[in-house]
Scaffold this motif. Structure first.
Motif, PDB file in Angstrom:
ATOM      1  N   THR A  50      13.786   4.961   1.852  1.00 48.04           N
ATOM      2  CA  THR A  50      12.891   4.217   0.965  1.00 48.04           C
ATOM      3  C   THR A  50      13.155   4.565  -0.487  1.00 48.04           C
ATOM      4  N   LYS A  87       0.205  10.020  -3.614  1.00 50.15           N
ATOM      5  CA  LYS A  87      -0.513  10.268  -2.365  1.00 50.15           C
ATOM      6  C   LYS A  87       0.421  10.292  -1.169  1.00 50.15           C
ATOM      7  N   SER A  88       1.625   9.782  -1.357  1.00 55.12           N
ATOM      8  CA  SER A  88       2.615   9.765  -0.294  1.00 55.12           C
ATOM      9  C   SER A  88       3.990   9.948  -0.902  1.00 55.12           C
ATOM     10  N   GLN A  89       4.896  10.555  -0.145  1.00 53.20           N
ATOM     11  CA  GLN A  89       6.271  10.718  -0.596  1.00 53.20           C
ATOM     12  C   GLN A  89       7.170   9.755   0.171  1.00 53.20           C
ATOM     13  N   PRO A  90       8.168   9.181  -0.501  1.00 53.92           N
ATOM     14  CA  PRO A  90       9.064   8.253   0.195  1.00 53.92           C
ATOM     15  C   PRO A  90      10.035   8.988   1.100  1.00 53.92           C
ATOM     16  N   SER A  91      10.535   8.283   2.111  1.00 57.86           N
ATOM     17  CA  SER A  91      11.642   8.812   2.896  1.00 57.86           C
ATOM     18  C   SER A  91      12.908   8.672   2.062  1.00 57.86           C
ATOM     19  N   SER A 129       0.831  -1.208   0.000  1.00 54.01           N
ATOM     20  CA  SER A 129       0.000   0.000   0.000  1.00 54.01           C
ATOM     21  C   SER A 129       0.864   1.256   0.000  1.00 54.01           C
ATOM     22  N   LEU A 130       2.023   1.220   0.678  1.00 59.33           N
ATOM     23  CA  LEU A 130       2.915   2.383   0.672  1.00 59.33           C
ATOM     24  C   LEU A 130       3.477   2.609  -0.723  1.00 59.33           C
ATOM     25  N   GLN A 134       0.830   4.141  -2.838  1.00 61.91           N
ATOM     26  CA  GLN A 134       0.618   5.555  -2.504  1.00 61.91           C
ATOM     27  C   GLN A 134       1.739   6.425  -3.063  1.00 61.91           C
ATOM     28  N   ILE A 135       2.970   5.903  -3.062  1.00 60.71           N
ATOM     29  CA  ILE A 135       4.098   6.653  -3.629  1.00 60.71           C
ATOM     30  C   ILE A 135       3.918   6.799  -5.131  1.00 60.71           C
ATOM     31  N   ASP A 154       9.485  12.318   2.480  1.00 62.15           N
ATOM     32  CA  ASP A 154       8.842  12.082   3.764  1.00 62.15           C
ATOM     33  C   ASP A 154       9.838  12.336   4.896  1.00 62.15           C
ATOM     34  N   SER A 155       9.338  12.417   6.111  1.00 60.89           N
ATOM     35  CA  SER A 155      10.167  12.566   7.315  1.00 60.89           C
ATOM     36  C   SER A 155      10.888  13.905   7.367  1.00 60.89           C
TER      37      SER A 155
END
Length: 217
Positions: A52, A45-49, A36-37, A40-41, A120-121
């Motif tokens: 990652t 919808k989400s940014q990786p660290s 799911s991560l 999302q990347i 992310d982070s």
């Protein structure tokens, strides 16, 4: 912060994964995160660290440098619809992309013309330059207060040799079994295959210039 932001990296990652013939679940399993991560990347919808991101690019055999190249993303957007980014933030970067098919960035890069990746982070990468064919990441790196290269606290490793110079703030580097505190004016250099992690335990941003050579291609 620069206003020239390149489109999200998700579409580029998805393209590389499909070209490699790797399923979403297989990629997630290889890098040790949830499917799911990864989804999302890829959908923005989400940014990786940082950790990652390096795990993904190493597994897919692409360079971090290529994630700044929006040409592939732009081609996909013809079929998929408009880029998922605010029109007000993108034109400058897109104009630079269109003006130079060789993707040379420089020789002069103004403070308002840097391409940016929000990770992310609490980590931000701003591209300071690029010469086509050079295997190097030349970046202005910002770790916001509480920011870390790995949200889980895990150490990362990737191809290349890493050079960094901190211009402001403080940054804690875990390198192998050692821990170092970098202060403004300090520099570091090490083989990036050594497990490492950065974190900002302070109350002000930690900002520095980083150069990673010999990235994967």
């Amino acid at each position: 912060m620069s206003s020239a932001v390149v489109p999200p990296v998700g579409a580029r990652i998805r393209q590389a994964r499909l070209e490699r013939g790797t399923s979403l679940r297989a990629l997630a399993r290889e890098i040790g995160v949830s499917a799911s991560l990864v989804s999302q990347i890829e959908t923005g919808k989400s940014q990786p660290s940082v950790s990652t991101l390096y795990a993904i690019t190493t597994t897919l055999g692409i360079s971090v440098e290529s994630l700044f190249d929006a040409r592939e993303t732009a081609r996909e957007s013809v079929a998929a619809g408009p880029l998922a980014a605010s029109p007000a933030t993108v034109p400058h970067a897109l104009a630079a992309l269109a003006a130079d098919p060789g993707r040379r960035i420089g020789p002069l890069v103004g403070s308002g013309g840097r391409e940016t990746l929000e990770l992310d982070s609490g980590v931000v990468w701003e591209r300071l330059g690029r010469v086509p064919g050079a295997e190097a990441d030349f970046l202005l790196v910002t770790y916001r207060p509480g920011g870390s290269s790995s949200g889980s606290g895990a150490l990362m490793r990737h191809a290349g040799t890493e050079y960094g110079y901190l211009t402001s703030g403080e940054l804690v580097l875990t390198l192998g079994f050692e821990e170092y505190t970098l202060r403004a004016g300090d520099s570091v250099c090490f083989e990036s295959t050594t497990p490492h992690r950065y974190r900002n335990d302070g109350e002000v941003p930690a900002v520095g210039v980083w150069f990673v050579s010999g990235d994967v291609q």
